[in-house]
Design a protein around this motif. Sequence first.
Motif, PDB file in Angstrom:
ATOM      1  N   LYS A 254       0.806  -1.217   0.000  1.00  0.00           N
ATOM      2  CA  LYS A 254       0.000   0.000   0.000  1.00  0.00           C
ATOM      3  C   LYS A 254       0.840   1.268   0.000  1.00  0.00           C
ATOM      4  O   LYS A 254       0.481   2.258  -0.639  1.00  0.00           O
ATOM      5  N   ASN A 255       1.935   1.265   0.732  1.00  0.00           N
ATOM      6  CA  ASN A 255       2.741   2.483   0.842  1.00  0.00           C
ATOM      7  C   ASN A 255       3.518   2.736  -0.451  1.00  0.00           C
ATOM      8  O   ASN A 255       4.031   1.805  -1.079  1.00  0.00           O
ATOM      9  N   ASP A 256       3.599   4.000  -0.836  1.00  0.00           N
ATOM     10  CA  ASP A 256       4.327   4.350  -2.059  1.00  0.00           C
ATOM     11  C   ASP A 256       5.829   4.154  -1.909  1.00  0.00           C
ATOM     12  O   ASP A 256       6.534   3.963  -2.901  1.00  0.00           O
ATOM     13  N   LYS A 257       6.324   4.242  -0.674  1.00  0.00           N
ATOM     14  CA  LYS A 257       7.751   4.040  -0.419  1.00  0.00           C
ATOM     15  C   LYS A 257       7.932   3.118   0.780  1.00  0.00           C
ATOM     16  O   LYS A 257       7.195   3.185   1.754  1.00  0.00           O
ATOM     17  N   ASP A 258       8.913   2.245   0.646  1.00  0.00           N
ATOM     18  CA  ASP A 258       9.403   1.479   1.780  1.00  0.00           C
ATOM     19  C   ASP A 258      10.817   1.981   2.065  1.00  0.00           C
ATOM     20  O   ASP A 258      11.093   3.157   1.845  1.00  0.00           O
ATOM     21  N   PHE A 259      11.729   1.096   2.496  1.00  0.00           N
ATOM     22  CA  PHE A 259      13.016   1.620   2.947  1.00  0.00           C
ATOM     23  C   PHE A 259      14.193   0.729   2.559  1.00  0.00           C
ATOM     24  O   PHE A 259      14.071  -0.498   2.464  1.00  0.00           O
ATOM     25  N   ILE A 260      15.332   1.397   2.354  1.00  0.00           N
ATOM     26  CA  ILE A 260      16.634   0.747   2.456  1.00  0.00           C
ATOM     27  C   ILE A 260      17.188   1.112   3.832  1.00  0.00           C
ATOM     28  O   ILE A 260      17.190   2.285   4.216  1.00  0.00           O
ATOM     29  N   ALA A 261      17.631   0.103   4.573  1.00  0.00           N
ATOM     30  CA  ALA A 261      18.289   0.355   5.855  1.00  0.00           C
ATOM     31  C   ALA A 261      19.786   0.505   5.600  1.00  0.00           C
ATOM     32  O   ALA A 261      20.430  -0.413   5.090  1.00  0.00           O
ATOM     33  N   ALA A 262      20.331   1.679   5.929  1.00  0.00           N
ATOM     34  CA  ALA A 262      21.760   1.947   5.775  1.00  0.00           C
ATOM     35  C   ALA A 262      22.417   1.804   7.141  1.00  0.00           C
ATOM     36  O   ALA A 262      22.107   2.557   8.067  1.00  0.00           O
ATOM     37  N   VAL A 263      23.310   0.833   7.271  1.00  0.00           N
ATOM     38  CA  VAL A 263      23.908   0.500   8.568  1.00  0.00           C
ATOM     39  C   VAL A 263      25.384   0.885   8.573  1.00  0.00           C
ATOM     40  O   VAL A 263      26.155   0.456   7.711  1.00  0.00           O
ATOM     41  N   ASN A 264      25.759   1.695   9.559  1.00  0.00           N
ATOM     42  CA  ASN A 264      27.151   2.079   9.769  1.00  0.00           C
ATOM     43  C   ASN A 264      27.778   1.044  10.703  1.00  0.00           C
ATOM     44  O   ASN A 264      27.767   1.188  11.919  1.00  0.00           O
ATOM     45  N   TRP A 265      28.320  -0.032  10.105  1.00  0.00           N
ATOM     46  CA  TRP A 265      28.809  -1.116  10.962  1.00  0.00           C
ATOM     47  C   TRP A 265      30.129  -0.772  11.646  1.00  0.00           C
ATOM     48  O   TRP A 265      30.455  -1.357  12.697  1.00  0.00           O
ATOM     49  N   LYS A 266      30.885   0.160  11.099  1.00  0.00           N
ATOM     50  CA  LYS A 266      32.093   0.609  11.801  1.00  0.00           C
ATOM     51  C   LYS A 266      31.720   1.270  13.130  1.00  0.00           C
ATOM     52  O   LYS A 266      32.350   1.027  14.171  1.00  0.00           O
ATOM     53  N   LEU A 267      30.670   2.100  13.105  1.00  0.00           N
ATOM     54  CA  LEU A 267      30.201   2.730  14.336  1.00  0.00           C
ATOM     55  C   LEU A 267      29.589   1.688  15.267  1.00  0.00           C
ATOM     56  O   LEU A 267      29.770   1.751  16.491  1.00  0.00           O
ATOM     57  N   ALA A 268      28.883   0.728  14.700  1.00  0.00           N
ATOM     58  CA  ALA A 268      28.309  -0.347  15.523  1.00  0.00           C
ATOM     59  C   ALA A 268      29.406  -1.103  16.264  1.00  0.00           C
ATOM     60  O   ALA A 268      29.236  -1.464  17.443  1.00  0.00           O
ATOM     61  N   GLU A 269      30.536  -1.345  15.602  1.00  0.00           N
ATOM     62  CA  GLU A 269      31.669  -1.996  16.270  1.00  0.00           C
ATOM     63  C   GLU A 269      32.127  -1.192  17.489  1.00  0.00           C
ATOM     64  O   GLU A 269      32.451  -1.759  18.542  1.00  0.00           O
ATOM     65  N   GLU A 270      32.132   0.125  17.338  1.00  0.00           N
ATOM     66  CA  GLU A 270      32.552   0.971  18.462  1.00  0.00           C
ATOM     67  C   GLU A 270      31.585   0.853  19.636  1.00  0.00           C
ATOM     68  O   GLU A 270      32.007   0.797  20.800  1.00  0.00           O
ATOM     69  N   TYR A 271      30.294   0.810  19.343  1.00  0.00           N
ATOM     70  CA  TYR A 271      29.315   0.646  20.420  1.00  0.00           C
ATOM     71  C   TYR A 271      29.482  -0.697  21.114  1.00  0.00           C
ATOM     72  O   TYR A 271      29.362  -0.796  22.343  1.00  0.00           O
ATOM     73  N   VAL A 272      29.764  -1.744  20.350  1.00  0.00           N
ATOM     74  CA  VAL A 272      29.995  -3.057  20.959  1.00  0.00           C
ATOM     75  C   VAL A 272      31.225  -3.006  21.852  1.00  0.00           C
ATOM     76  O   VAL A 272      31.211  -3.524  22.984  1.00  0.00           O
ATOM     77  N   ALA A 273      32.293  -2.372  21.363  1.00  0.00           N
ATOM     78  CA  ALA A 273      33.529  -2.267  22.148  1.00  0.00           C
ATOM     79  C   ALA A 273      33.314  -1.487  23.437  1.00  0.00           C
ATOM     80  O   ALA A 273      33.983  -1.744  24.453  1.00  0.00           O
ATOM     81  N   LYS A 274      32.378  -0.540  23.418  1.00  0.00           N
ATOM     82  CA  LYS A 274      32.078   0.259  24.613  1.00  0.00           C
ATOM     83  C   LYS A 274      31.108  -0.432  25.562  1.00  0.00           C
ATOM     84  O   LYS A 274      30.724   0.137  26.594  1.00  0.00           O
ATOM     85  N   GLY A 275      30.686  -1.639  25.215  1.00  0.00           N
ATOM     86  CA  GLY A 275      29.793  -2.388  26.081  1.00  0.00           C
ATOM     87  C   GLY A 275      28.332  -2.005  25.953  1.00  0.00           C
ATOM     88  O   GLY A 275      27.533  -2.299  26.857  1.00  0.00           O
ATOM     89  N   MET A 276      27.953  -1.389  24.832  1.00  0.00           N
ATOM     90  CA  MET A 276      26.567  -0.946  24.647  1.00  0.00           C
ATOM     91  C   MET A 276      25.644  -2.070  24.193  1.00  0.00           C
ATOM     92  O   MET A 276      24.421  -1.911  24.194  1.00  0.00           O
TER      93      MET A 276
END
Length: 647
Positions: A254-276
Amino acid sequence: MNGILTRGIFPVLLLIALAGCSGKKGVDTGDAAQKVYVAPGTYDEYYTFMSGGFSGQVSVYGIPSGRLLKVIPVFSQNPETGYGYTEETKAMFNTSYGFVPWDDAHHPSLSQTDGMADGRWLFINGNNTPRIARLDLKDFETAEIIEIPNSGGNHGSPFVTENSEYVVAATRFSVPIPNADVEIKSYAKNFKGTISFVKVNPQNGRMNVAFQILVPGFNYDLARSGKGPSHGWAFFTSYNSEQANSLLEINASKNDKDFIAAVNWKLAEEYVAKGMAKEMQANYVDNYIDESTRIAKTDKKSSVKVLDPKDCPGIIYYLPTPKSPHGVDVDPTGEYIAAGGKLATIIPVHSFTKIKKAIEDKAFESSIDGIPVLKYDAINAGEVKDCGLGPLHTEFDGEGYAYTSAFISSEVVKWKIGTWEVVDRIPVYYSIGHLLVMGGDTKKPFGKYLIALNKITKDRYLPTGPSLTQSAQLIDISGDKMKLLLDFPTIGEPHYAQGIKADILTKDFMKIYKIEENKNPYMVKSEKDSKVVREGSTVHVYMTASRSHFSPDNIEGIKVGDKVYFHVTNLEQDWDVPHGFAVKGNNNAELLIMPGETRSIIWEPKSAGVYPFYCTDFCSALHQEMSGYIRVSDINSKTALSYGTGK
């Protein structure tokens, strides 16, 4: 296009498309035969690895000939080789759900170094029971299968990052996480998706689920990793932003637009390293072949690290994309991200530079569960118009052109990067899904050939009943105009394929397993060491195979009810001399044993008698003589255990 491809309209469009495509048209026969001819004794220029879809296998073809070279069993048992039946390989099918000897294999992905296929490994997903397999391209065998937790339908995988740091995975069917007994109608409230990053050990290829990102309960479909300036990011298509749970062909369109999810995995690695990341209980397994024994082992896992975007700003953004996007592809420069909106009338192309600028400017139109939605006009580089009906997937030739499959209109459309102008189109037969340009997902595509992977065969081949062969078509893209060169059948159902220059693999491949490196506990290095050992009602036969006999080849003293393990070592150290083994009444499979290898299978005789066994792989002029007998007596028999090989 809103609602156009509902149940009433879709079949009509499909029939129109098929009616306009005659199986007797579309090929310039002038020099096509010469271009695909590979003379006897000469080699194809490329290897192509194709997914087997519901077969659970990978098939290997030579290109341009289209000759089938090998079928590699991955998620399915294979009686031809004994894979999944032998004692050494059974464990490859262990999962948290038990023994699962089948899966729906979709998207092969070659390992990469600096954005180029390096020929070390091939990864492929299992869609039904979420798994990723790694194939070792030295011996073209499955080396590891890891289960993906918190996932329902592992479709968007296992696309590699630029240096094979990760293979990525996205759940197609959102489910409660952790899974729980809830009403299906509570979908919007209780169902979630996950995006997984599976770390690849650069030395041995071993995989580990490094972290997952919890995302809203859409259907996450396909993925591509960034390259060059977009390295460190990965892009995932999603549809069903409506979060429907029934009659999705209407309610998720129904929706005219859906999404591409753009993931910054380098930043995600930093959050994992920080214990997030939160440690979440999750039962899953990692099955792998021990390199020294060549016996599959299973490591059980009990938890996984999960990041929540609400707690980790900047790790993920939604890119509005029309409409129900299926494929997402990154051009060789890493700047442009093209989407295949299967219900769209255009191909939207996003700019990575514009994406970064939009993030800096906070050009957000909304937020979903803590994930910013960027403004379409702020990120869009252009739109390819007149792109055919049902655009799905795009690959690139390295010469500034892109090629997109159009499912409904059954064609490949060629367009120019930057101007977004369609410059050529060619019909295919019929209903193309994925396509492959040789090296078309790398920084420097090889180009030259395109392969169309078609869903419907119709009149292209001799009929074989209600089920026809699966279909691929080879197209020459070396000139301004595309030319259809060849139809060839495939192991089905082919979803996607990867192509690599043959010389990248042939310079370093395995011809034999060195017998001195065989650490299988049941191997024997010479005929004089062959033996038969009874341990209660279990019997172990330590057997050798060489041209052209087994040792031992006469065995007596086996009893009804015994579990007999045949451990067969192929003593040959010569390339392309496997031996087979089969025994009458065996209810699983034969063995196919490569030079220097040991393979084991269990046989449980049910009645007294004499049973022949023999070599199943023609190995010499005296292959027919390569056989033996095993005598089985009643359970209370006093027949002594004896064995030997004639002088």
